[in-house]
Scaffold this motif. Structure first.
Motif, PDB file in Angstrom:
ATOM      1  N   HIS A   1      38.156  60.544   7.741  1.00  0.00           N
ATOM      2  CA  HIS A   1      38.722  59.679   7.374  1.00  0.00           C
ATOM      3  C   HIS A   1      39.068  60.101   5.678  1.00  0.00           C
ATOM      4  O   HIS A   1      40.431  60.620   5.242  1.00  0.00           O
ATOM      5  CB  HIS A   1      38.286  58.110   6.868  1.00  0.00           C
ATOM      6  CG  HIS A   1      37.676  57.876   8.459  1.00  0.00           C
ATOM      7  ND1 HIS A   1      38.843  57.305   9.100  1.00  0.00           N
ATOM      8  CD2 HIS A   1      36.698  56.846   8.658  1.00  0.00           C
ATOM      9  CE1 HIS A   1      38.469  57.425  10.527  1.00  0.00           C
ATOM     10  NE2 HIS A   1      37.111  56.586   9.993  1.00  0.00           N
TER      11      HIS A   1
ATOM     12  N   LEU B   1      40.454  64.637  12.208  1.00  0.00           N
ATOM     13  CA  LEU B   1      41.122  65.710  12.119  1.00  0.00           C
ATOM     14  C   LEU B   1      41.278  67.767  13.056  1.00  0.00           C
ATOM     15  O   LEU B   1      40.439  67.269  13.820  1.00  0.00           O
ATOM     16  CB  LEU B   1      39.522  66.408  10.891  1.00  0.00           C
ATOM     17  CG  LEU B   1      39.841  65.445  10.081  1.00  0.00           C
ATOM     18  CD1 LEU B   1      38.776  65.464   9.002  1.00  0.00           C
ATOM     19  CD2 LEU B   1      41.340  65.202   8.943  1.00  0.00           C
TER      20      LEU B   1
ATOM     21  N   MET C   1      41.689  63.182   5.424  1.00  0.00           N
ATOM     22  CA  MET C   1      43.112  62.684   6.108  1.00  0.00           C
ATOM     23  C   MET C   1      43.736  62.952   4.642  1.00  0.00           C
ATOM     24  O   MET C   1      45.250  62.522   5.048  1.00  0.00           O
ATOM     25  CB  MET C   1      43.113  62.167   7.445  1.00  0.00           C
ATOM     26  CG  MET C   1      42.338  62.621   8.248  1.00  0.00           C
ATOM     27  SD  MET C   1      42.991  61.441   9.828  1.00  0.00           S
ATOM     28  CE  MET C   1      41.388  59.870   9.325  1.00  0.00           C
ATOM     29  N   THR C   2      43.019  62.255   4.050  1.00  0.00           N
ATOM     30  CA  THR C   2      44.067  62.034   2.744  1.00  0.00           C
ATOM     31  C   THR C   2      44.739  63.410   1.672  1.00  0.00           C
ATOM     32  O   THR C   2      45.029  63.287   0.913  1.00  0.00           O
ATOM     33  CB  THR C   2      43.165  60.655   1.631  1.00  0.00           C
ATOM     34  OG1 THR C   2      42.494  61.321   1.254  1.00  0.00           O
ATOM     35  CG2 THR C   2      43.307  59.483   2.600  1.00  0.00           C
TER      36      THR C   2
END
Length: 126
Positions: free
Chosen positions: A72, A102, A75-76
């Motif tokens: 998670h 991803l 993804m940033t």
């Protein structure tokens, strides 16, 4: 647990994963990963990521679930590509469950992962 090496020329972060983690160690690894990569994104911008899990052992189910946070958080980040070296079939299954969203290249050895990442990394001066 995690060993970070950043290659300025290639713009590649190499992370080596080791050991059998407790849930607390998993939390520490995630915190260290977030801290390191946030600073890297600010100082360097976009980068490639090589996750070297060639020597990592299968983890307890609770740690596998906790490690979903790695995916998670990735993804940033301004990741260009993420290659993973995963030799163990069980570790491969565990890791791939945590990074479903991803786009990662998964390889059995360094040479294959390096070739794939090098396609998008800066050309090195000779």
């Amino acid at each position: 647990m995690l060993d970070f090496t950043f290659d300025q020329v290639k713009g590649r972060l190499h992370i080596k994963y080791t050991g059998f983690w407790s849930e607390a160690e998993s939390d520490e690894a995630i915190a260290a990963f977030k801290s390191y990569t946030k600073k890297l994104a600010v100082s360097h911008g976009a980068f490639t990521l090589l996750d070297d899990m060639s020597g990592w052992v299968p983890q307890a189910p609770a740690v596998v679930e906790n490690n979903v946070e790695f995916g998670h958080f990735c993804m940033t980040l301004p990741l260009v590509r993420n290659a993973m070296i995963i030799c163990s079939p069980l570790v491969r299954r565990q890791v791939l469950r945590t990074v479903q969203a991803l786009e990662c290249g998964v390889y059995d050895n360094f040479a294959e992962a390096d070739t794939w990442l090098s396609e998008v990394e800066p050309v090195r001066a000779t």
